[in-house]
Design a protein around this motif. Sequence first.
Motif, PDB file in Angstrom:
ATOM      1  N   GLU A 134       0.853  -1.190   0.000  1.00 21.36           N
ATOM      2  CA  GLU A 134       0.000   0.000   0.000  1.00 21.36           C
ATOM      3  C   GLU A 134       0.887   1.236   0.000  1.00 21.36           C
ATOM      4  O   GLU A 134       1.730   1.406   0.877  1.00 21.36           O
ATOM      5  CB  GLU A 134      -0.909   0.015   1.236  1.00 21.36           C
ATOM      6  N   ILE A 135       0.689   2.078  -0.990  1.00 18.02           N
ATOM      7  CA  ILE A 135       1.396   3.354  -1.066  1.00 18.02           C
ATOM      8  C   ILE A 135       0.366   4.438  -0.771  1.00 18.02           C
ATOM      9  O   ILE A 135      -0.566   4.656  -1.543  1.00 18.02           O
ATOM     10  CB  ILE A 135       2.027   3.552  -2.462  1.00 18.02           C
ATOM     11  N   ALA A 136       0.506   5.074   0.373  1.00 19.68           N
ATOM     12  CA  ALA A 136      -0.532   5.964   0.901  1.00 19.68           C
ATOM     13  C   ALA A 136      -0.070   7.422   0.890  1.00 19.68           C
ATOM     14  O   ALA A 136       0.667   7.853   1.789  1.00 19.68           O
ATOM     15  CB  ALA A 136      -0.909   5.538   2.317  1.00 19.68           C
ATOM     16  N   GLY A 137      -0.479   8.157  -0.109  1.00 16.70           N
ATOM     17  CA  GLY A 137      -0.197   9.594  -0.182  1.00 16.70           C
ATOM     18  C   GLY A 137       1.275   9.920  -0.130  1.00 16.70           C
ATOM     19  O   GLY A 137       1.684  10.888   0.530  1.00 16.70           O
ATOM     20  N   VAL A 138       2.109   9.153  -0.840  1.00 19.15           N
ATOM     21  CA  VAL A 138       3.558   9.305  -0.754  1.00 19.15           C
ATOM     22  C   VAL A 138       4.055  10.427  -1.661  1.00 19.15           C
ATOM     23  O   VAL A 138       3.692  10.507  -2.834  1.00 19.15           O
ATOM     24  CB  VAL A 138       4.259   7.976  -1.122  1.00 19.15           C
ATOM     25  N   VAL A 195      12.451  20.478  -5.461  1.00 21.21           N
ATOM     26  CA  VAL A 195      12.074  19.654  -6.616  1.00 21.21           C
ATOM     27  C   VAL A 195      11.180  18.515  -6.127  1.00 21.21           C
ATOM     28  O   VAL A 195      11.602  17.668  -5.337  1.00 21.21           O
ATOM     29  CB  VAL A 195      13.314  19.081  -7.323  1.00 21.21           C
ATOM     30  N   ARG A 196       9.929  18.501  -6.598  1.00 20.91           N
ATOM     31  CA  ARG A 196       8.952  17.495  -6.181  1.00 20.91           C
ATOM     32  C   ARG A 196       8.927  16.377  -7.216  1.00 20.91           C
ATOM     33  O   ARG A 196       8.302  16.489  -8.268  1.00 20.91           O
ATOM     34  CB  ARG A 196       7.574  18.124  -6.020  1.00 20.91           C
ATOM     35  N   ALA A 197       9.601  15.281  -6.924  1.00 19.37           N
ATOM     36  CA  ALA A 197       9.694  14.168  -7.872  1.00 19.37           C
ATOM     37  C   ALA A 197       8.449  13.299  -7.855  1.00 19.37           C
ATOM     38  O   ALA A 197       8.052  12.749  -8.890  1.00 19.37           O
ATOM     39  CB  ALA A 197      10.924  13.318  -7.559  1.00 19.37           C
ATOM     40  N   VAL A 198       7.843  13.137  -6.685  1.00 22.05           N
ATOM     41  CA  VAL A 198       6.624  12.339  -6.528  1.00 22.05           C
ATOM     42  C   VAL A 198       5.656  13.150  -5.686  1.00 22.05           C
ATOM     43  O   VAL A 198       6.033  13.717  -4.662  1.00 22.05           O
ATOM     44  CB  VAL A 198       6.930  10.983  -5.850  1.00 22.05           C
ATOM     45  N   ASP A 199       4.399  13.200  -6.116  1.00 27.36           N
ATOM     46  CA  ASP A 199       3.436  14.103  -5.496  1.00 27.36           C
ATOM     47  C   ASP A 199       2.169  13.356  -5.090  1.00 27.36           C
ATOM     48  O   ASP A 199       1.305  13.060  -5.924  1.00 27.36           O
ATOM     49  CB  ASP A 199       3.088  15.230  -6.480  1.00 27.36           C
ATOM     50  N   ALA A 200       2.071  13.013  -3.818  1.00 27.11           N
ATOM     51  CA  ALA A 200       0.862  12.418  -3.231  1.00 27.11           C
ATOM     52  C   ALA A 200       0.381  11.190  -4.000  1.00 27.11           C
ATOM     53  O   ALA A 200      -0.797  11.059  -4.329  1.00 27.11           O
ATOM     54  CB  ALA A 200      -0.251  13.465  -3.146  1.00 27.11           C
ATOM     55  N   VAL A 201       1.287  10.269  -4.262  1.00 30.53           N
ATOM     56  CA  VAL A 201       0.938   9.044  -4.980  1.00 30.53           C
ATOM     57  C   VAL A 201       0.258   8.064  -4.031  1.00 30.53           C
ATOM     58  O   VAL A 201       0.733   7.819  -2.925  1.00 30.53           O
ATOM     59  CB  VAL A 201       2.199   8.400  -5.602  1.00 30.53           C
ATOM     60  N   ALA A 202      -0.857   7.511  -4.477  1.00 28.72           N
ATOM     61  CA  ALA A 202      -1.594   6.526  -3.686  1.00 28.72           C
ATOM     62  C   ALA A 202      -2.017   5.381  -4.597  1.00 28.72           C
ATOM     63  O   ALA A 202      -2.617   5.605  -5.646  1.00 28.72           O
ATOM     64  CB  ALA A 202      -2.817   7.171  -3.037  1.00 28.72           C
ATOM     65  N   MET A 203      -1.665   4.153  -4.206  1.00 31.31           N
ATOM     66  CA  MET A 203      -2.078   2.974  -4.974  1.00 31.31           C
ATOM     67  C   MET A 203      -1.919   1.733  -4.110  1.00 31.31           C
ATOM     68  O   MET A 203      -1.148   1.725  -3.144  1.00 31.31           O
ATOM     69  CB  MET A 203      -1.256   2.842  -6.255  1.00 31.31           C
ATOM     70  N   SER A 209       9.118  12.018   1.685  1.00 29.15           N
ATOM     71  CA  SER A 209       8.985  13.282   2.408  1.00 29.15           C
ATOM     72  C   SER A 209       7.651  13.351   3.136  1.00 29.15           C
ATOM     73  O   SER A 209       7.495  14.085   4.122  1.00 29.15           O
ATOM     74  CB  SER A 209       9.107  14.453   1.434  1.00 29.15           C
ATOM     75  N   ALA A 210       6.672  12.601   2.631  1.00 33.43           N
ATOM     76  CA  ALA A 210       5.351  12.534   3.255  1.00 33.43           C
ATOM     77  C   ALA A 210       4.698  11.233   2.835  1.00 33.43           C
ATOM     78  O   ALA A 210       5.076  10.625   1.835  1.00 33.43           O
ATOM     79  CB  ALA A 210       4.486  13.721   2.820  1.00 33.43           C
ATOM     80  N   GLY A 211       3.700  10.799   3.620  1.00 38.95           N
ATOM     81  CA  GLY A 211       2.977   9.584   3.287  1.00 38.95           C
ATOM     82  C   GLY A 211       3.609   8.349   3.918  1.00 38.95           C
ATOM     83  O   GLY A 211       4.579   8.431   4.677  1.00 38.95           O
ATOM     84  N   ALA A 212       3.036   7.185   3.594  1.00 38.23           N
ATOM     85  CA  ALA A 212       3.487   5.935   4.195  1.00 38.23           C
ATOM     86  C   ALA A 212       3.477   4.810   3.170  1.00 38.23           C
ATOM     87  O   ALA A 212       2.718   4.843   2.205  1.00 38.23           O
ATOM     88  CB  ALA A 212       2.593   5.562   5.379  1.00 38.23           C
ATOM     89  N   ALA A 233       1.852  -3.701   7.466  1.00 36.71           N
ATOM     90  CA  ALA A 233       2.900  -3.200   8.368  1.00 36.71           C
ATOM     91  C   ALA A 233       3.600  -2.000   7.746  1.00 36.71           C
ATOM     92  O   ALA A 233       4.000  -2.044   6.581  1.00 36.71           O
ATOM     93  CB  ALA A 233       3.906  -4.303   8.647  1.00 36.71           C
ATOM     94  N   ASP A 234       3.740  -0.936   8.499  1.00 33.34           N
ATOM     95  CA  ASP A 234       4.385   0.283   8.013  1.00 33.34           C
ATOM     96  C   ASP A 234       5.891   0.056   7.891  1.00 33.34           C
ATOM     97  O   ASP A 234       6.580  -0.218   8.884  1.00 33.34           O
ATOM     98  CB  ASP A 234       4.098   1.436   8.987  1.00 33.34           C
ATOM     99  N   ILE A 235       6.422   0.168   6.676  1.00 34.34           N
ATOM    100  CA  ILE A 235       7.864  -0.019   6.459  1.00 34.34           C
ATOM    101  C   ILE A 235       8.526   1.272   5.971  1.00 34.34           C
ATOM    102  O   ILE A 235       9.657   1.241   5.486  1.00 34.34           O
ATOM    103  CB  ILE A 235       8.128  -1.142   5.429  1.00 34.34           C
TER     104      ILE A 235
END
Length: 356
Positions: free
Chosen positions: A6-10, A18-26, A58-61, A67-69
Amino acid sequence: MSASIEIAGVSKVYDGGVRAVDAVAMDIRQGEFFSLLGPSGCGKTTTLRMIAGFEIPSAGAIRVDGADITHVPAHKRDMGMVFQNYALFPHRTVAENVAFGLRMRGLDKATIAAKVKAALAMVELSGLEDRRPAQLSGGQQQRVALARAIVIAPRVLLCDEPLGALDKKLRQQMQFELKQLQKKLGLTLVFVTHDQEEALAMSDRIAVMNGGRVEQVGTPTEIYNQPTTRFVADFIGDTNIFRGERAGPNLDVGKGLILALPPSEMQSTGVLSVALRPEKIRLSPRTDAAVTAGSAARGVIESTNFLGGAVLYRVTLEGGHRVLVQQPNAGTSRLFVPGNGVTLDWTPADLVVLKD
């Protein structure tokens, strides 16, 4: 056992903003072949590196089986990694390269030897144990890298453009082999590629990325036949995109071209973009018979591109619009040539409405 991810708002922001990834969730399902697809700089490799633990969000989980890794070190994530440049040790033999991860885990020599033998057999490299990478072909080196990744029995296998350095024929062969191996082992596999055909051929599902964001997630059939945005429609294969004013059952795209909308959009108003795949358009020799307004047009063949099993035509319509039309190769007697007048027709249901 393979794992779900789970990629939660990463997000990932580097120094300088420089924002390489912006709030990706899948969500990536257990045992799934999941591809991250997009052009260079879209954030797909950065996303993969965050799953692997080589980069910290930088943000998200990021969670594996709940389990949070997010902050777990890479070597403790139980993941295998295959790189585009293979990353083999040039001074070590094939067997020593494959055994590297097992030695780091402190396994005994007999266990290591048995596991290395099994992994090399699985990627069809038995008998090459004592060779060094420089003595192998590109495809063989890629198999060594794959064996090194799977020999540790990871829950997740991560692949960063692993077939990009191979020629087309070998690349296609390795696509089949990698897909077959993934299903045989039941691995959850996350695969980064910029090659649309590769992603469509291999994936259970695809996340199309653009500008650090996910534009659409779906099966290859969904991504190709039902793109939701203009970017996805244009990036995945060839397509014709029209934009115009909608009123009632039609879309007026200017220059005298009127498109009959799919039934679900007939009563809409306002501005709309639609996509029409080249293979959905039929070509026939031009006649003086009237064409059906909204689902047919006349034009002239501007150029042809012979693809072997098909022919891609560029056609200029009477009003000036240029469209791509792909037809099966039915033999030289059925080919159109530049200057031929043609009639084009299609089915309104084949138009796909896009988000702007």
